[in-house]
Scaffold this motif. Structure first.
Motif, PDB file in Angstrom:
ATOM      1  N   GLU B 186       0.855  -1.204   0.000  1.00 49.64           N
ATOM      2  CA  GLU B 186       0.000   0.000   0.000  1.00 49.64           C
ATOM      3  C   GLU B 186       0.884   1.246   0.000  1.00 49.64           C
ATOM      4  OE1 GLU B 186      -4.134   1.410   0.561  1.00 49.64           O
ATOM      5  OE2 GLU B 186      -3.367  -0.612   0.286  1.00 49.64           O
ATOM      6  N   THR B 187       1.913   1.193   0.797  1.00 49.48           N
ATOM      7  CA  THR B 187       2.812   2.350   0.939  1.00 49.48           C
ATOM      8  C   THR B 187       3.549   2.641  -0.374  1.00 49.48           C
ATOM      9  OG1 THR B 187       3.136   1.623   3.209  1.00 49.48           O
ATOM     10  CG2 THR B 187       4.633   3.325   2.429  1.00 49.48           C
ATOM     11  N   LYS B 188       3.938   1.546  -0.965  1.00 44.39           N
ATOM     12  CA  LYS B 188       4.661   1.711  -2.234  1.00 44.39           C
ATOM     13  C   LYS B 188       3.760   2.385  -3.275  1.00 44.39           C
ATOM     14  CE  LYS B 188       7.952  -2.159  -2.007  1.00 44.39           C
ATOM     15  NZ  LYS B 188       8.188  -3.534  -2.457  1.00 44.39           N
ATOM     16  N   GLU B 189       2.495   1.942  -3.298  1.00 44.24           N
ATOM     17  CA  GLU B 189       1.550   2.493  -4.268  1.00 44.24           C
ATOM     18  C   GLU B 189       1.337   3.990  -4.034  1.00 44.24           C
ATOM     19  OE1 GLU B 189      -2.951   1.368  -5.634  1.00 44.24           O
ATOM     20  OE2 GLU B 189      -1.718  -0.224  -4.752  1.00 44.24           O
ATOM     21  N   ALA B 190       1.217   4.361  -2.767  1.00 48.92           N
ATOM     22  CA  ALA B 190       1.013   5.774  -2.418  1.00 48.92           C
ATOM     23  C   ALA B 190       2.249   6.607  -2.767  1.00 48.92           C
ATOM     24  CB  ALA B 190       0.689   5.884  -0.927  1.00 48.92           C
ATOM     25  N   ALA B 191       3.393   6.026  -2.494  1.00 45.44           N
ATOM     26  CA  ALA B 191       4.645   6.739  -2.763  1.00 45.44           C
ATOM     27  C   ALA B 191       4.760   7.075  -4.247  1.00 45.44           C
ATOM     28  CB  ALA B 191       5.823   5.869  -2.326  1.00 45.44           C
ATOM     29  N   LYS B 192       4.257   6.108  -4.992  1.00 45.34           N
ATOM     30  CA  LYS B 192       4.294   6.308  -6.435  1.00 45.34           C
ATOM     31  C   LYS B 192       3.373   7.465  -6.829  1.00 45.34           C
ATOM     32  CE  LYS B 192       3.980   3.483 -10.589  1.00 45.34           C
ATOM     33  NZ  LYS B 192       3.505   2.200 -11.091  1.00 45.34           N
ATOM     34  N   LYS B 193       2.153   7.446  -6.247  1.00 51.70           N
ATOM     35  CA  LYS B 193       1.188   8.507  -6.559  1.00 51.70           C
ATOM     36  C   LYS B 193       1.686   9.870  -6.076  1.00 51.70           C
ATOM     37  CE  LYS B 193      -3.061   5.828  -6.520  1.00 51.70           C
ATOM     38  NZ  LYS B 193      -4.259   5.507  -5.759  1.00 51.70           N
ATOM     39  N   LEU B 194       2.337   9.845  -4.928  1.00 55.71           N
ATOM     40  CA  LEU B 194       2.755  11.111  -4.318  1.00 55.71           C
ATOM     41  C   LEU B 194       4.167  11.534  -4.772  1.00 55.71           C
ATOM     42  CD1 LEU B 194       1.509  10.356  -0.685  1.00 55.71           C
ATOM     43  CD2 LEU B 194       0.468  11.964  -2.278  1.00 55.71           C
ATOM     44  N   ASN B 195       4.751  10.592  -5.522  1.00 50.51           N
ATOM     45  CA  ASN B 195       6.095  10.857  -6.036  1.00 50.51           C
ATOM     46  C   ASN B 195       7.095  11.050  -4.887  1.00 50.51           C
ATOM     47  OD1 ASN B 195       7.940  11.134  -8.109  1.00 50.51           O
ATOM     48  ND2 ASN B 195       7.607  13.352  -8.357  1.00 50.51           N
ATOM     49  N   ILE B 196       7.116  10.066  -4.011  1.00 54.26           N
ATOM     50  CA  ILE B 196       7.986  10.119  -2.828  1.00 54.26           C
ATOM     51  C   ILE B 196       8.888   8.884  -2.881  1.00 54.26           C
ATOM     52  CG2 ILE B 196       8.045   9.954  -0.296  1.00 54.26           C
ATOM     53  CD1 ILE B 196       5.295  11.356  -0.323  1.00 54.26           C
ATOM     54  N   ARG B 197      10.094   9.059  -2.526  1.00 54.36           N
ATOM     55  CA  ARG B 197      11.050   7.957  -2.519  1.00 54.36           C
ATOM     56  C   ARG B 197      10.943   7.243  -1.168  1.00 54.36           C
ATOM     57  NH1 ARG B 197      16.180  10.415  -2.508  1.00 54.36           N
ATOM     58  NH2 ARG B 197      17.138   8.346  -2.605  1.00 54.36           N
ATOM     59  N   ILE B 198      10.934   5.941  -1.280  1.00 50.30           N
ATOM     60  CA  ILE B 198      10.870   5.175  -0.021  1.00 50.30           C
ATOM     61  C   ILE B 198      11.943   4.095  -0.037  1.00 50.30           C
ATOM     62  CG2 ILE B 198       8.394   5.557   0.381  1.00 50.30           C
ATOM     63  CD1 ILE B 198       7.918   2.673  -0.625  1.00 50.30           C
ATOM     64  N   HIS B 199      12.290   3.664   1.184  1.00 49.78           N
ATOM     65  CA  HIS B 199      13.273   2.597   1.318  1.00 49.78           C
ATOM     66  C   HIS B 199      12.741   1.562   2.294  1.00 49.78           C
ATOM     67  CE1 HIS B 199      16.856   0.888   3.561  1.00 49.78           C
ATOM     68  NE2 HIS B 199      16.871   0.305   2.344  1.00 49.78           N
ATOM     69  N   PRO B 200      12.189   0.441   1.791  1.00 53.04           N
ATOM     70  CA  PRO B 200      11.643  -0.585   2.688  1.00 53.04           C
ATOM     71  C   PRO B 200      12.750  -1.286   3.463  1.00 53.04           C
ATOM     72  CG  PRO B 200      10.793  -0.836   0.444  1.00 53.04           C
ATOM     73  CD  PRO B 200      11.969   0.098   0.348  1.00 53.04           C
ATOM     74  N   TYR B 201      12.500  -1.548   4.725  1.00 52.05           N
ATOM     75  CA  TYR B 201      13.468  -2.253   5.579  1.00 52.05           C
ATOM     76  C   TYR B 201      12.732  -3.359   6.343  1.00 52.05           C
ATOM     77  CZ  TYR B 201      17.052  -3.261   9.007  1.00 52.05           C
ATOM     78  OH  TYR B 201      17.973  -3.918   9.779  1.00 52.05           O
ATOM     79  N   ASP B 202      13.189  -4.609   6.066  1.00 52.99           N
ATOM     80  CA  ASP B 202      12.519  -5.800   6.629  1.00 52.99           C
ATOM     81  C   ASP B 202      13.192  -6.181   7.942  1.00 52.99           C
ATOM     82  OD1 ASP B 202      11.232  -8.111   7.174  1.00 52.99           O
ATOM     83  OD2 ASP B 202      11.785  -9.146   5.299  1.00 52.99           O
ATOM     84  N   VAL B 203      12.462  -6.046   9.016  1.00 52.75           N
ATOM     85  CA  VAL B 203      13.039  -6.331  10.336  1.00 52.75           C
ATOM     86  C   VAL B 203      13.181  -7.825  10.589  1.00 52.75           C
ATOM     87  CG1 VAL B 203      12.291  -4.181  11.409  1.00 52.75           C
ATOM     88  CG2 VAL B 203      10.811  -6.211  11.483  1.00 52.75           C
TER      89      VAL B 203
END
Lengths: 702, 335
Positions: B186-203
Motif C-alpha cells: 500500500e505504501t509503495k503504491e502511495a509513494a508512487k502517486k505522491l512521487n515520494i522515494r521510499i526505502h523498505p526495511y525488513d526487520v
C-alpha cells in the motif's frame, strides 16, 4: 346461573361452608389485587413513557447538535474559502471526528480539492462527488444532505454540502460524515428490560437497530400494538428516533407480582379450604350422624345413641335427638300394638269400614266391607259402590257440610246371592285426616238379623196382646152373633108360622139388624186381623184421634169387663204424625192393656192427645197400683215384667220404646206406687202435609 | 370424594404457583463470560477500552466476567492459553490483536468450537481469512479492522506533508507478517502517486535495525504494523532521536516513546469500540451478521518534545489538527 345456584343448593353443608370460606377469602383478595395491579400497571406505563422520552430526547439532541455543528462548520469553511483562507481551514473542519473528508467542488460538481482522514488528498480526474438529487437541491437550498450510504470500506456515511460563490461561480463544500460510531452507539446501547432504540432515516429505513437483521429495512407503517414506544424527530436531517419496549417485558415486574399474588391467593385458598373443610366437618358431623340415625329410624331399625361431647346448639340437638329417637321407638312400639289392636277390631268388629275423600273416592276399606261389595264396584265413588246411586246422597255429611253428627240411615244392599240385606250406614267426619287420604269414615253395619229379630219381637208382642185380648174378641164377636142369631131365629119362626104381621117393613128391620151386627163383626175381625198382620214399617200420615179410637176399640171389652171408666180427651184439629199407624196402635194397645192390668177393677183410664210446641203429647193415665221406684229403670228392658209367670212376656214396654224411637219420638213413664201411672208419648207433629217426608226419600240439606 | 378431588387440585395449583414464584425469586441472571486474549502487555489499553466501553453501554461489572489470557509476547504460550480458554467455553471471546485472532481461528477450527469472537483491532481481517466479507463476515468472527494496512499510504502522505523537506522515507516492515507486507505494498503504491522515494526495511531478516549508518538528514522513518516491530519501538525511537529525523508510528505509545508522530486508531479506542460488538452479540445478534467496522476515529498524535527537538520546518495546517502529547508530563502522571 340459576342452574349453578340450584347445583350449589343441592350440595352438602360442608361443601357450602367450603365454598363460602373460599369465596369470602379469595374474592376480596382478588379484587384488591386487581385494583392494585391495574393502578401499578398504569403507573408503570407512564414511567416507561417518561423514561423513553428522556432517553430519546437526550440522544436526539446529541445527534441534532452534531449535525448542526457540521453544517455550521461547513458554512464557516465556505465563507473562509470566499476570502481564500486555504488549507488550514480544511484541517479545522477535520477536527470534528465525525467528518471523514471534506471536498471542494467546482461549478460542475467535480472535486477540485480533498482533505481526507483515510485516503490520499488527491482528487480524482473529473470525480463527481454529488448524487443527482443532492446536486439538484444544491441549486436552490443553502444546505443539502444525501442518503445514508456506504463508503469503500463498508462504513455508513452521509454526505452534506453547502454552496458558496467564487468569482460568481457556484461551488460547494462537501463533507462525508462518518455514521459508524453514531449508529453503533445507538445499536449497542444497552437498554433495560428488552427495550430497544432504532433510528429511521428520512425514507423510513431503519439505519440503526439493536437487531442487525432489521437494518436497512423499511419500518412497517402499522404501529405495533404489543410494544410501548415513543418517537423523537431529528428535524435537521428528517430522521426519527424510536424507542420501544415489548409490553411482555415492560409489564414483567407487575406480571411477576401478579403471579406471586396468585400464588398467595392459591395458598390462601388452600389454607382456607383446609380450615373450611375442618370447620364444615366439625359443624356437620353431628348433623350427618343425626341424618344417618334418622334414616335408620325411618327404616324401622334400632338407632344407636350419638355420642358427641359438645355443649353448643348442635350438642343440644344431639341430646334432643337421642331422647327423641328413644321416645319415638317406644311410641312406635306402642303404635304397632295399637295398630294390631285396631286391625283386630276393624277386621273383627263385623262392620264394614271405609275412608272416603271429599270427592267421594274410597281410599281404603276393610276386608269385611270388601266382602259385602261386588268386585267390580270397588273403584267407584262411595255413593255408587255402597249406595248404588248415580249421584251423591243429599243427606250425606260429605255433601252437606252443615249436617252435624254421624248421620245415620238404613240402607238395603243386595248381596252376592241377590238376598237383600239391611245395613246401618253412618258417616263420621275425621278432624285430623290427611287431605286426599280420606276425610270421612263410613261405617256400615249389617243389621238384617237385628231387624228381623226386632220384627219377631214386635210380632210376638202383638200376638201376646192378641192372646190377652182373645176372650174380649170372642165376647165382642159373640154379642152381635147372638143378636143375629136371635133375629134370624125369630124371623124364621115367624116365617114358618106364616106370621102375617111379618110384613116387608119388619123383615127389612130384621135384616137390617142382622146386617148391622154382621158389619160389626166384620169390623171387629178386620180390626183384629189388621192388628195381627205382620207388616214392614210403613210411613203414612197418621190420624191420632182415629188411631186412639181404633186402639180403644180393640180393648173395649176388657175395659167394660173390668168396669174401667175410659176418658178420651183428644184435642180437636190435631195435626197428623208421620209413621206406621199400626205400630202406634200396637203401642197404645200395649199401654192400655198394662193400665187395665194395673187397675184390675173399676179404675179410671184417661187417654189424652194434645199439641205442645209442635209435638203431640199422648198421655195414658191410670190410677192403678203404680210401679215401685226400684224397677223404674228396668221398665224398658226386654223380658222384664212385674206380672206373674204366664201373664206377660216382658216385651210390651220394650217394643213400645223401640217403636216410639223409630218414630223419632220418646216415651216417659212416671208412676207413684199406689196412685197410678202416667205414660207420656211425644211425637213430632207433621204440621201441614207439606212437612211430611218419606224416610227413604232424599232430605233437603236446608 | 368431591372434597378430596378439590383439595388435591387446589394443593397442586398452590404448590405449583409457589414453586414458580420461589424459582422466579431465586432466578439470577448468570453473568456473561467474556474471554480476552492478548499477546502482550501492550494490549492493556485495548482491554481498558473494552471494559470502559461496556460500562458506558450499560453493563456493570456484575453482569460480565472477564477471563483474561495474556501471553506476554509468547506465541506458544498464547496457543496453550487459547486451548485453556476454549475449555472454559466463555460466551464471547475478544481478541485484542491480529496474532491472537489468527491463532484462535486455527484452534477453533481444529476443535470445531462455535464461540462468537470479536477482534478488537485487526489489520486486514479479510486477508487473514478471519471473515468472508466486511459487510457480512459470515462466520464466528467480527470486529474492528484497524485500518493499518489501508491507511499506510495516508500515513506516508501525512508524514511528508508534515515535514515537506523529507526526501526519503525508510519504511520499516516485517515480511513474515502478512499485514506488514500488505501495508508495504500500500505504501509503495502511495509513494508512487505522491512521487515520494521510499526505502523498505525488513526487520524479520535482522535481529535489530541496522539503519543507523544509512540514514541521512532529510530522511524519515515510517513504521508499518507488526508485533515484532512493536517490540523494536525503543530501538527505532533511539535511532530517530539520534539521527534527528522524523518518525511516523502507528500507535500513540510510539509517539509517547519519542517518535515524532503516530497516525492510527488508539488501542484504547479499539477496545472501546469492540465493546459495541460484545453488546450486540449479548443482545442476540450473530457475529456473521455484524459488519466489520473501521475504527471510529484515527488519532494523529505529535510528540511535542520530539517536534521541538528536530530542527525541520513543519506544515502548520497539519500541526493544527494534531493532538500533542507531552511524554514528560505523562511520565509524571499528568495529562
Amino acid at each position: 346461573m340459576r342452574a349453578l345456584f340450584n347445583y350449589f343448593q343441592s350440595q352438602t353443608i360442608h361443601i357450602k361452608v367450603l365454598v363460602f370460606g373460599v369465596v369470602m377469602s379469595s374474592i376480596p383478595l382478588l379484587l384488591i389485587s386487581s385494583c392494585y395491579y391495574f393502578y401499578v400497571k398504569s403507573d408503570l406505563e407512564t414511567r416507561i413513557y417518561e423514561k423513553q422520552n428522556l432517553v430519546l430526547e437526550s440522544l436526539s439532541h446529541e445527534i441534532e447538535a452534531d449535525f448542526t455543528q457540521i453544517f455550521q462548520s461547513s458554512h464557516v469553511l465556505a465563507s473562509l474559502l470566499q476570502v481564500d483562507q486555504g488549507e488550514s481551514a480544511f484541517y479545522e473542519l477535520l477536527q470534528n471526528e465525525s467528518i471523514e473528508e471534506a471536498v471542494v467542488t467546482n461549478e460542475k460538481g467535480f472535486v477540485v480539492k480533498r482533505v481526507s482522514r483515510y485516503s490520499l488528498n488527491l482528487p480524482g480526474e473529473n470525480e463527481r462527488w454529488f448524487t443527482d438529487d443532492m446536486w439538484f437541491k444544491l441549486q436552490t437550498e443553502d444546505q443539502v444532505f444525501g442518503e445514508v450510504e456506504f463508503n469503500q470500506y463498508g462504513q455508513p456515511v452521509m454526505k452534506l454540502a453547502v454552496p458558496f460563490y467564487e468569482n460568481n461561480r457556484k461551488k460547494a463544500i462537501g463533507v462525508v460524515v462518518q455514521l459508524q460510531k453514531l449508529i453503533g452507539k445507538i445499536s449497542s446501547l444497552r437498554q433495560d428490560d428488552s427495550s430497544y432504540i432504532y433510528l429511521l432515516d428520512r425514507n423510513g429505513r431503519i439505519i440503526a437497530h439493536q437487531d442487525y437483521s432489521k437494518l436497512w429495512q423499511k419500518q412497517p407503517l402499522v404501529q405495533n400494538q404489543n410494544v410501548l414506544g415513543v418517537r423523537a424527530k431529528i428535524n435537521q436531517i428528517n430522521w426519527e428516533l424510536v424507542m420501544e419496549q415489548p409490553k411482555a417485558t415492560a409489564f414483567e415486574p407487575i406480571n411477576s407480582m401478579l403471579q406471586n399474588g396468585l400464588a398467595a391467593v392459591a395458598l390462601v385458598i388452600l389454607t382456607v379450604s383446609l380450615i373450611s373443610i375442618s370447620a364444615g366437618l366439625y359443624f356437620t358431623r353431628p348433623i350427618v350422624q343425626i341424618d344417618r340415625e334418622m334414616n335408620r329410624l325411618k327404616q324401622g331399625r334400632n338407632t344407636r345413641t350419638i355420642d358427641i361431647d359438645r355443649k353448643d346448639e348442635l350438642g343440644k340437638l344431639v341430646i334432643t335427638f337421642n331422647s327423641m329417637s328413644k321416645e319415638l321407638l317406644e311410641k312406635s312400639k306402642l303404635l304397632e300394638q295399637e295398630k294390631e289392636r285396631l286391625n283386630v277390631v276393624v277386621n273383627g268388629i263385623g262392620s264394614g269400614l271405609a275412608l272416603v275423600t271429599k270427592d267421594y273416592s274410597i281410599t281404603w276399606m276393610n276386608p269385611i266391607l270388601k266382602s259385602w261389595l261386588q268386585e267390580d264396584r270397588l273403584t267407584l265413588p262411595c255413593y255408587a259402590s255402597i249406595g248404588g246411586e248415580d249421584s251423591p246422597c243429599q243427606d250425606c255429611p260429605i255433601t252437606c257440610s252443615n249436617l252435624t253428627g254421624n248421620v245415620e240411615k238404613l240402607m238395603k244392599i243386595k248381596d252376592y246371592h241377590s238376598a237383600e240385606r239391611i245395613f246401618r250406614h253412618r258417616v263420621f267426619e275425621l278432624n285430623h285426616a290427611i287431605e286426599e287420604q280420606g276425610e270421612f269414615l263410613v261405617v256400615l253395619e249389617d243389621i238384617t238379623e237385628q231387624k228381623q229379630m226386632e220384627e219377631r219381637i214386635v210380632q210376638t208382642d202383638k200376638l201376646s196382646a192378641l192372646g190377652i185380648m182373645a176372650s174380649s174378641f170372642a165376647h165382642e164377636v159373640n154379642n152381635p152373633l147372638t143378636t143375629i142369631n136371635v133375629y134370624a131365629e125369630d124371623m124364621m119362626d115367624r116365617i114358618q108360622i106364616d106370621d102375617e104381621t111379618l110384613d116387608a117393613e119388619e123383615m127389612e128391620y130384621y135384616l137390617g139388624k142382622i146386617k148391622e151386627n154382621t158389619q160389626r163383626c166384620k169390623k171387629i175381625t178386620s180390626n183384629l186381623l189388621n192388628f195381627s198382620r205382620k207388616a214392614d214399617w210403613t210411613n203414612e200420615v197418621i190420624n191420632i184421634k182415629k188411631t186412639i179410637e181404633d186402639s180403644v176399640s180393640l180393648v173395649e171389652y176388657q175395659l167394660r169387663k173390668n168396669r174401667i171408666q175410659l176418658e178420651l180427651d183428644v184435642e180437636k184439629g190435631l195435626p197428623p204424625v208421620i209413621g206406621d199407624g199400626l205400630k202406634l196402635m200396637q203401642v197404645l194397645v200395649n199401654l192400655i192393656n198394662n193400665a187395665v192390668g194395673a187397675m184390675e177393677l173399676e179404675g179410671n183410664l184417661v187417654i189424652s192427645a194434645t199439641l205442645v210446641e209442635q209435638e203431640i203429647l199422648i198421655k195414658v193415665i191410670d190410677n192403678g197400683h203404680g210401679i215401685s221406684e226400684d224397677v223404674m229403670d228396668k221398665l224398658f228392658d226386654p223380658f222384664f215384667t212385674t206380672k206373674p209367670v204366664g201373664k206377660g212376656t216382658g216385651l210390651g214396654l220394650s217394643v213400645c220404646y223401640g217403636i216410639i224411637q223409630q218414630f223419632g219420638g220418646n216415651i216417659e213413664i212416671t208412676s207413684t206406687l199406689g196412685e197410678g201411672t202416667t205414660i207420656i208419648i211425644r211425637l213430632l207433629a207433621a204440621i201441614g202435609t207439606e212437612g211430611y217426608h218419606d224416610e227413604n226419600k232424599a232430605i233437603s240439606c236446608g | 370424594m368431591k372434597t378430596k378431588w378439590y383439595l388435591f387440585i387446589v394443593t397442586i395449583i398452590a404448590v405449583t404457583a409457589i414453586i414458580f414464584s420461589v424459582l422466579q425469586f431465586h432466578q439470577k441472571e448468570e453473568p456473561f463470560e467474556v474471554g480476552v486474549l492478548m499477546i502482550g502487555k501492550n494490549r492493556d489499553q485495548k482491554f481498558n477500552g473494552l471494559k470502559k466501553g461496556l460500562e458506558e453501554l450499560g453493563f456493570d461489572n456484575k453482569e460480565i466476567t472477564y477471563i483474561v489470557k495474556n501471553a506476554n509476547d509468547d506465541e506458544d504460550k498464547m496457543k496453550r492459553q487459547i486451548v485453556a480458554l476454549l475449555d472454559d467455553n466463555p460466551d464471547i471471546i475478544v481478541t485484542l490483536g491480529g496474532v491472537e485472532s489468527t491463532l484462535l481461528k486455527e484452534e477453533m477450527s481444529e476443535e470445531n468450537k462455535r464461540i462468537p469472537v470479536v477482534f478488537a483491532g485487526v489489520a486486514a481481517p479479510k486477508e487473514l481469512g478471519l471473515i468472508e466479507d466486511y459487510r457480512s463476515p459470515g462466520g464466528l468472527f467480527t470486529g474492528i479492522n484497524n485500518y493499518h494496512t489501508s491507511i499506510s499510504g495516508k500515513r506516508l502522505e501525512l508524514l511528508t506533508n508534515l515535514v515537506p523537506s523529507i526526501q526519503l522515507v525508510h519504511v520499516i516492515y516485517d515480511s513474515k507478517i502478512e499485514i506488514s507486507q500488505l501495508s508495504l505494498n500500500e505504501t509503495k503504491e502511495a509513494a508512487k502517486k505522491l512521487n515520494i522515494r521510499i526505502h523498505p526495511y525488513d526487520v524479520s531478516k535482522n535481529s535489530n535495525v541496522n539503519l543507523r549508518n544509512s540514514i541521512k538528514k532529510e530522511e524519515a522513518l515510517l513504521i508499518l504494523p507488526s508485533f515484532r516491530i512493536e517490540a523494536l519501538t525503543d530501538e527505532l525511537v533511539s535511532l530517530a532521536t539520534d539521527k534527528q529525523i522524523p518518525a511516523m508510528g502507528l500507535y500513540e505509545f510510539e509517539a509517547e516513546k519519542g517518535m515524532l508522530a503516530s497516525y492510527g486508531a488508539s488501542f484504547y479506542s479499539q477496545g472501546y469500540q469492540a465493546a459495541r460488538f460484545v453488546s450486540l452479540i449479548i443482545n442476540g445478534n450473530s457475529p456473521a451478521d455484524l459488519p466489520v467496522e473501521l475504527p471510529d476515529s484515527i488519532r494523529f498524535v505529535i510528540n511535542k518534545e520530539t517536534k521541538d527537538a528536530i530542527d525541520v520546518l513543519y506544515n502548520q495546517d497539519l500541526l493544527s489538527i494534531a493532538e500533542y502529547i507531552y511524554p514528560d508530563q505523562i511520565a509524571r502522571g499528568e495529562k
